[in-house]
Design an enzyme around this catalytic site. Structure first.
Site, short mmCIF file in Angstrom:
data_model
loop_
_atom_site.label_atom_id
_atom_site.label_comp_id
_atom_site.label_asym_id
_atom_site.label_seq_id
_atom_site.Cartn_x
_atom_site.Cartn_y
_atom_site.Cartn_z
N HIS A 9 0.83 -1.22 0.00
CA HIS A 9 0.00 0.00 0.00
C HIS A 9 0.86 1.26 0.00
O HIS A 9 0.68 2.15 -0.84
CB HIS A 9 -0.92 0.00 1.22
CG HIS A 9 -1.73 1.24 1.38
ND1 HIS A 9 -3.03 1.35 0.95
CD2 HIS A 9 -1.42 2.46 1.91
CE1 HIS A 9 -3.49 2.56 1.21
NE2 HIS A 9 -2.52 3.26 1.80
N GLU A 10 1.77 1.34 0.95
CA GLU A 10 2.59 2.56 1.05
C GLU A 10 3.48 2.73 -0.17
O GLU A 10 3.76 3.87 -0.59
CB GLU A 10 3.43 2.53 2.33
CG GLU A 10 2.61 2.58 3.61
CD GLU A 10 1.68 3.78 3.69
OE1 GLU A 10 2.02 4.84 3.10
OE2 GLU A 10 0.62 3.69 4.33
N HIS A 44 1.83 4.78 -2.77
CA HIS A 44 2.04 6.22 -2.62
C HIS A 44 3.40 6.62 -3.18
O HIS A 44 3.54 7.66 -3.85
CB HIS A 44 1.98 6.61 -1.14
CG HIS A 44 0.62 6.60 -0.54
ND1 HIS A 44 -0.43 7.34 -1.05
CD2 HIS A 44 0.13 5.98 0.57
CE1 HIS A 44 -1.50 7.16 -0.30
NE2 HIS A 44 -1.19 6.34 0.69
N HIS A 96 3.33 6.89 -6.83
CA HIS A 96 2.66 8.13 -7.23
C HIS A 96 3.66 9.28 -7.24
O HIS A 96 3.69 10.11 -8.16
CB HIS A 96 1.50 8.42 -6.27
CG HIS A 96 0.45 9.32 -6.82
ND1 HIS A 96 -0.72 9.60 -6.15
CD2 HIS A 96 0.38 10.04 -7.97
CE1 HIS A 96 -1.45 10.42 -6.87
NE2 HIS A 96 -0.81 10.71 -7.98
#
Length: 677
Positions: free
Chosen positions: A467-468, A471, A474
């Site tokens: 999940h992290e 980021h 991104h």
């Protein structure tokens, strides 16, 4: 004194020279940054020429270089490796930073120039330039530019006080989290834990000088991952009660009074700005647009989630009886008996999966492998570069064609000087205007094993790492012209979307088969176990969705109050808010209770915690798109170019619709969470 913040870094990708940065460098760097930034703004507004994009927006976007760098480094360090000296600086400079921000965002001459550009756009502007003017004008307008002097003065006072209060909230929470870590005197009380988990608890105790004991440190959320394995019910209760009581015990670190003042001031500020509540003020500049739209979604999901949670609770009570127990189901029992039910129903024991999730293999053969599969990226560890802490690892990232992309920093382990949770933040934000590269970092809070022992992740920790890293992707893959649009500088209720999508690859066949191998034998996690894990997709989702929605609705309740509302009892307000939502459930506590709800009282998610499930609508839709496609690389490239690559330079809903060719469909989300009925 030679200050490393006053000279351009000569390290690759402009990485800050952490080996040279000392605590005494921050204050003079902040002060010099303030001075430089204000001087640059003065030069913009002193011009007599009519405003143009080049004489207003370009110098505005180019301003504040020293302050940008020192702030990124300072807040990265206060959140990951704080100290009394850094905490003192944080308290001292939080109101100064707020005042400085207001000096720019509330500058009437600057606002007038931007308004002129907004009202008379130039047909020759690029789409990114046009959107930059729109966003700057919207942000300054909503932030209070244009208010009369009396209201402006009060707004500045509120902003400075809120900066101090949110800093105090986080300081109190960290102190309480450390103080309430559960000390175990007899290793027999840790029955049910794996050898590595017990060793990590012993190492944590030794780090505090508690030789011969074991320490269970607390995560940010309510509860604890070890509750699923601990057979000793008394220990489970101690851990849960410690978690739930943080910053609400009436001591010097109690956050109750801090919360009351924060919410009152936020409500007053919203009134000054023309809004009925802080929630209305926040959502006006998000994709949701209003708290009513947020409520329509959350209120629709809550009853079904509660019904599912109640049904799950009944199944757990049956399991307790079958196991010969006579006690009532309590919150500290849920995870333990859920694993027993899961094992019976699906023949899956998630605790037994840890030997297959060795951290380094998960990182290289899972997270990085998936990034290569989907986006063509490759990673090389740079042991020659120095981070801010010995546990910090640094990787250079390359595109498929071998061109350099940026640096990725990973800080995996928990420590007393680190705040709880997991997150991503930038150190250097990519933009072509200033020719800046990309340096991003991920932080988790995994217990550190003793020297020489492997780091075995839980199922949830593995998911969090994926999940992290979403980021981080991104931040790495955004390619924009202007600093305001770099990386994850998007609407709060959109920012979780790319990271949620990246969780997909954790169990993607080609990925999981590459990394999920037993750390001792090298045996691959059997395919039939992976299939059984996937079959549990909606299992325990009543509880999971209920605890999340309870937190999201609690956040909304606190931030829909007005300045005239008289609230004196934090616990009673929380009780009433959860009861009104139908989610006051003692066996399923809210994921974050008020006094340790860091996301909304110290973490930038105020009135925005709904954003996780709001963006999950797009996530679930996108996951279905990947699953139905026969060409992951092609879809990945489209996702990179149309969603990740634009950063904040385009309206995010438009970006999604360009990627998908239509608006998001909520059906995949309802199916995923077991709410389709």
């Amino acid at each position: 004194m030679t200050n490393p913040f006053f000279e351009a870094s000569t390290l690759p990708y402009q990485l800050p020279p952490f080996d040279q940065i000392r605590d005494e460098h921050f204050a003079p760097a902040f002060d010099a940054g303030f001075k430089q930034h204000l001087s640059e703004i003065d030069e913009i507004v002193a011009q007599t020429d009519e405003p143009t994009f080049d004489n207003t927006m370009v110098p505005l976007e180019s301003s504040g270089a020293i302050l940008e760098l020192v702030a990124h480094v300072f807040f990265s360090m206060t959140s990951t490796d704080s100290s009394p000296a850094l905490e003192e600086l944080d308290e001292q400079y939080a109101p100064k930073l707020a005042a400085h921000s207001d000096a720019i965002s509330l500058n009437p001459a600057l606002y007038a120039r931007i308004k002129t550009l907004h009202d008379s756009p130039d047909a020759a502007w690029t789409d990114e330039q046009r959107y930059l003017v729109e966003r700057r004008y919207q942000e300054m307008t909503l932030g209070g530019a244009g208010l009369d002097d009396t209201k402006t003065d009060r707004l500045k006072q509120i902003n400075q006080r809120l900066a101090s209060l949110t800093t105090l909230f986080e300081k109190n929470l960290q102190a309480e989290t450390n103080d309430l870590a559960v000390v175990i005197d007899d290793v027999a009380e840790l029955d049910g834990l794996a050898e590595g988990e017990i060793a990590s608890a012993a190492a944590a105790a030794a780090d505090r000088g508690l030789e011969g004991k074991w320490l269970i440190t607390l995560p940010l959320f309510s509860g604890h991952p070890l509750l699923a394995s601990l057979t000793n019910r008394d220990v489970r209760e101690r851990v849960m009660r410690a978690s739930l009581s943080r910053a609400s015990r009436g001591n010097e670190h109690d956050n109750s009074g801090v919360v009351l003042e924060i919410t009152r001031l936020r409500a007053e500020r919203a009134g000054l700005l023309g809004f009925s509540s802080h929630a209305e003020y926040i959502t006006a500049d998000e994709t949701a647009k209003s708290p009513e739209n947020v409520a329509a979604m959350l209120d629709k999901l809550a009853p079904a989630a509660r019904r599912n949670a109640d049904a799950e609770a009944d199944a757990l009570r049956t399991e307790i009886e079958a196991a010969g127990g006579s006690h009532e189901l309590a919150s500290w029992d849920w995870a333990f008996y859920t694993e027993r039910v899961r094992a019976k129903k699906y023949d899956v024991d998630t605790a037994a999966l840890r030997p297959y999730f060795e951290a380094d293999r998960v990182l290289h053969d899972g997270v990085f492998f998936a990034a290569n599969l989907v986006y063509g990226l490759t990673f090389t560890e740079r042991t020659d570069l120095v981070g801010y802490h010995p546990d910090n690892r640094i990787f250079e990232v390359f595109n498929q064609d071998g061109s350099a992309l940026g640096l990725f920093l990973l800080d995996l382990y928990t420590r007393d000087s680190k705040r709880g949770g997991a997150w991503m933040n930038p150190l250097i934000s990519q933009n072509t205007l200033l020719d800046q590269p990309t340096v991003v970092m991920n932080n988790l809070n995994v217990p550190k094993p003793p020297q020489g022992k492997p780091t075995l992740l839980t199922f949830d920790e593995t998911s969090t790492l994926f999940h992290e890293f979403g980021h981080a992707l991104h931040g790495l893959l955004a390619k924009v012209t202007y600093p305001s649009f770099s990386g994850t500088n998007v609407f709060r209720d959109f920012v979780e979307f790319p990271s949620q999508v990246n969780e997909l690859w954790m169990l993607w066949p080609e990925v999981v088969e590459n990394y999920a191998k037993h750390f001792e034998t090298g045996e691959q996690l059997p395919r039939e176990i992976i299939e059984r894990i996937e079959a549990t997709g909606s299992f325990d989702q009543g509880k999971g969705t209920s605890e999340y929605l309870a937190a999201a609705l609690l956040d909304q309740a606190w931030h829909r109050i007005t300045a005239d509302d008289e609230i004196t009892d934090v616990a009673e307000f929380e009780r009433q808010a959860l009861e009104a939502a139908g989610l006051l459930n003692p066996v399923v506590p809210t994921r974050y209770s008020t006094t340790y709800f860091q996301h909304v009282f110290a973490g930038g998610y105020s009135a925005g915690y709904y954003s996780y499930i709001w963006s999950e609508v797009m996530d679930a839709d996108t996951v279905e798109y990947f699953k139905s496609s026969g060409d992951v690389r092609a879809i990945g490239e489209a996702f990179r170019q149309k969603v990740l690559g634009v950063g904040g330079s385009k309206d995010p809903i438009k970006a999604f619709e360009e990627f998908r060719g239509r608006p998001a469909d909520i059906a995949p989300l309802l199916e995923r969470r077991g709410l389709a009925g």
